[in-house]
Scaffold this motif. Structure first.
Motif, PDB file in Angstrom:
ATOM      1  N   UNK A 113      -6.502 -16.877  -7.738  1.00  0.00           N
ATOM      2  CA  UNK A 113      -7.658 -17.760  -7.880  1.00  0.00           C
ATOM      3  C   UNK A 113      -7.520 -18.989  -7.000  1.00  0.00           C
ATOM      4  N   UNK A 114      -6.304 -19.551  -6.956  1.00  0.00           N
ATOM      5  CA  UNK A 114      -6.096 -20.734  -6.115  1.00  0.00           C
ATOM      6  C   UNK A 114      -6.287 -20.405  -4.641  1.00  0.00           C
ATOM      7  N   UNK A 115      -5.806 -19.250  -4.208  1.00  0.00           N
ATOM      8  CA  UNK A 115      -5.975 -18.844  -2.812  1.00  0.00           C
ATOM      9  C   UNK A 115      -7.455 -18.669  -2.477  1.00  0.00           C
ATOM     10  N   UNK A 116      -8.176 -17.985  -3.358  1.00  0.00           N
ATOM     11  CA  UNK A 116      -9.601 -17.714  -3.126  1.00  0.00           C
ATOM     12  C   UNK A 116     -10.402 -19.013  -3.049  1.00  0.00           C
ATOM     13  N   UNK A 153      -3.327 -12.767   0.713  1.00  0.00           N
ATOM     14  CA  UNK A 153      -4.233 -12.444   1.816  1.00  0.00           C
ATOM     15  C   UNK A 153      -4.099 -10.975   2.219  1.00  0.00           C
ATOM     16  N   UNK A 154      -2.868 -10.473   2.233  1.00  0.00           N
ATOM     17  CA  UNK A 154      -2.657  -9.073   2.596  1.00  0.00           C
ATOM     18  C   UNK A 154      -3.283  -8.146   1.563  1.00  0.00           C
ATOM     19  N   UNK A 155      -3.127  -8.487   0.291  1.00  0.00           N
ATOM     20  CA  UNK A 155      -3.708  -7.659  -0.775  1.00  0.00           C
ATOM     21  C   UNK A 155      -5.233  -7.684  -0.730  1.00  0.00           C
ATOM     22  N   UNK A 156      -5.787  -8.856  -0.464  1.00  0.00           N
ATOM     23  CA  UNK A 156      -7.252  -8.979  -0.363  1.00  0.00           C
ATOM     24  C   UNK A 156      -7.782  -8.089   0.754  1.00  0.00           C
TER      25      UNK A 156
END
Length: 337
Positions: free
Chosen positions: A27-30, A45-48
Motif C-alpha cells: 500500500x505504501x509503495x502504491x 515493483x517486480x510483483x506489480x
C-alpha cells in the motif's frame, strides 16, 4: 507463473504474497510513500509488473479522501468551445501535463446552466480541484466552486483577489504591439474589433490598442464588439463599414473574428491589405487558412494549459506556487499588413 490463477482482478494481498512483504508495504509503495526500504520497493515493483496489478482507484480515494480528478470548467456554449482553436490548444496543454500525473480530467461546458449542476457536482467532492477558462463577469457560480476546492484560472479573473491563482498571457502588451505595427506601417485611421468586454481578455486587448493609439498621439478609431467569434467579427465589420468611418487598418482581437471581418471586406470589394490592413490575435490555424495570410499576435495557449495544470497540481500536493504567471506574446508578420 500460473497465469490461469490470475485471470481475475489481482488483489493487493496477492502482490504482497508474491513480493514477500506485508499488505501495508504494498500500500505504501502504491501510494508513493518513501517509508519503504529499497529492497522492498524493488520486490513490490517486480510483483506489480509480473501480476499486472492495477491499483483500486476508488479504494485509494476513500482512504485518502482524494478523487484524483480535476474539473476543467468552460462557461461557454458548445458552438464556441468546439469552434475556437484556442480551446483545443488549452485542453491539449492541460492534458499533456496531467498525463504525467495520476489525475484525470473532467470537462464541464457550463453554458445552458447558471452553474448549478456544475457547482453541485464539484461541491459533492467528485473532484479535487478545478481549472476555469473563459471567465465572464456573470459567472458568479465560480466563487461557490472556489470556496470548496482549489481553483486555477486561465486568464486574469474577473474579480481578482490576492488569494487567486491564474495563468494569463500579456494581452495588453500583445494588443499594443499589434497596433504599433499598424501605425509603423503608415496607417493612421485605426479601429478595433474587440472581444466581449465582460471578459478580462477583451478588456485588456482593448486597453493595449488604446495605449498604442494614445502613445502615438492618434485619435481613437471605431470600436466594435465581435464576441470572439467569426460571425461576431463579420457583424462588427459590417457595422464599421456602415458607420461611414472608413479605417485604413483594424486591430482584431482574435483570429476567428478577423476571418469573419475579411469575408465581409471581400464581399464589399475591399482588398486586404491594400484598402484595409488587419492584425489578429492568437496565431491559431485560422491565421494561415485565410488569404491573405493573417499577421497576428501569437499567444502560447498550449503552454498556458500546461502551466495551469502544473499550478493546480502543486496546490493539490500542498506546495505554494506563484499566484500569478504571465506568458509573453509575439507578433507574427504575414501578409495582411
Amino acid at each position: 507463473m500460473d497465469t490461469d490463477a490470475h485471470r481475475g482482478a489481482v488483489t493487493i494481498e496477492e502482490v504482497a504474497a508474491a513480493a514477500g512483504v506485508s499488505r501495508s508495504t504494498v500500500s505504501r509503495v502504491v501510494n508513493g510513500s518513501s517509508a519503504v526500504s529499497p529492497e522492498a520497493l524493488e520486490s513490490v515493483k517486480r510483483a506489480i509488473a509480473e501480476l499486472n496489478y492495477v491499483p483500486n482507484r476508488a479504494a485509494r480515494s476513500l482512504a485518502s479522501r482524494q478523487t484524483h480528478a480535476i474539473a476543467l470548467i468552460v462557461p461557454e456554449d458548445t458552438t464556441r468551445f468546439f469552434g475556437d482553436p484556442f480551446f483545443a490548444a488549452i485542453v491539449s496543454g492541460i492534458n499533456a501535463r496531467l498525463s504525467r500525473s495520476d489525475y484525470v480530467l473532467n470537462l464541464f461546458i457550463a453554458s445552458d446552466d447558471p452553474g448549478d449542476k456544475t457547482t453541485s457536482y464539484v461541491r459533492s467532492g467528485a473532484v479535487d480541484g478545478a481549472i476555469v477558462v473563459s471567465h465572464h463577469t456573470s459567472d458568479t457560480f465560480i466563487d461557490r466552486i472556489a470556496s470548496v476546492v482549489p481553483v486555477v484560472y486561465g486568464g486574469r479573473p474577473v474579480r481578482e483577489r490576492e488569494r487567486d491563482y491564474y495563468v494569463d498571457v500579456d494581452n495588453v502588451r500583445g494588443a499594443y504591439d499589434a497596433t504599433v505595427y499598424l501605425i509603423e506601417s503608415g496607417r493612421r485611421r485605426i479601429g478595433t474589433i474587440t472581444g466581449p468586454l465582460d471578459m478580462p481578455a477583451g478588456i485588456d486587448r482593448l486597453q493595449g490598442y488604446r495605449d498604442a493609439v494614445a502613445a502615438w498621439g492618434l485619435t481613437e478609431g471605431v470600436v466594435e464588439d465581435g464576441n470572439f467569434t467569426a460571425d461576431g467579427g463579420a457583424d462588427a465589420m459590417r457595422r464599421i463599414l456602415e458607420s461611414g468611418e472608413r479605417p485604413d487598418a483594424i486591430f482584431v482581437a482574435s483570429d476567428l473574428m478577423a476571418r469573419g471581418a475579411m469575408s465581409v471586406l471581400a464581399a464589399a470589394g475591399l482588398r486586404v491589405p491594400d484598402d484595409i490592413a488587419l492584425v489578429g490575435f492568437d496565431d491559431s490555424p485560422v491565421a494561415t487558412s485565410v488569404s491573405p495570410q493573417l499577421t497576428t499576435v501569437r499567444q502560447p495557449s498550449y503552454s498556458q494549459g500546461e502551466r495551469m495544470a502544473s499550478v493546480l497540481l502543486e496546490l493539490l500536493a500542498g506546495r505554494h506556487p506563484r499566484h500569478v504567471t504571465i506568458l509573453e506574446t509575439e507578433l507574427v508578420v504575414r501578409e495582411s499588413v
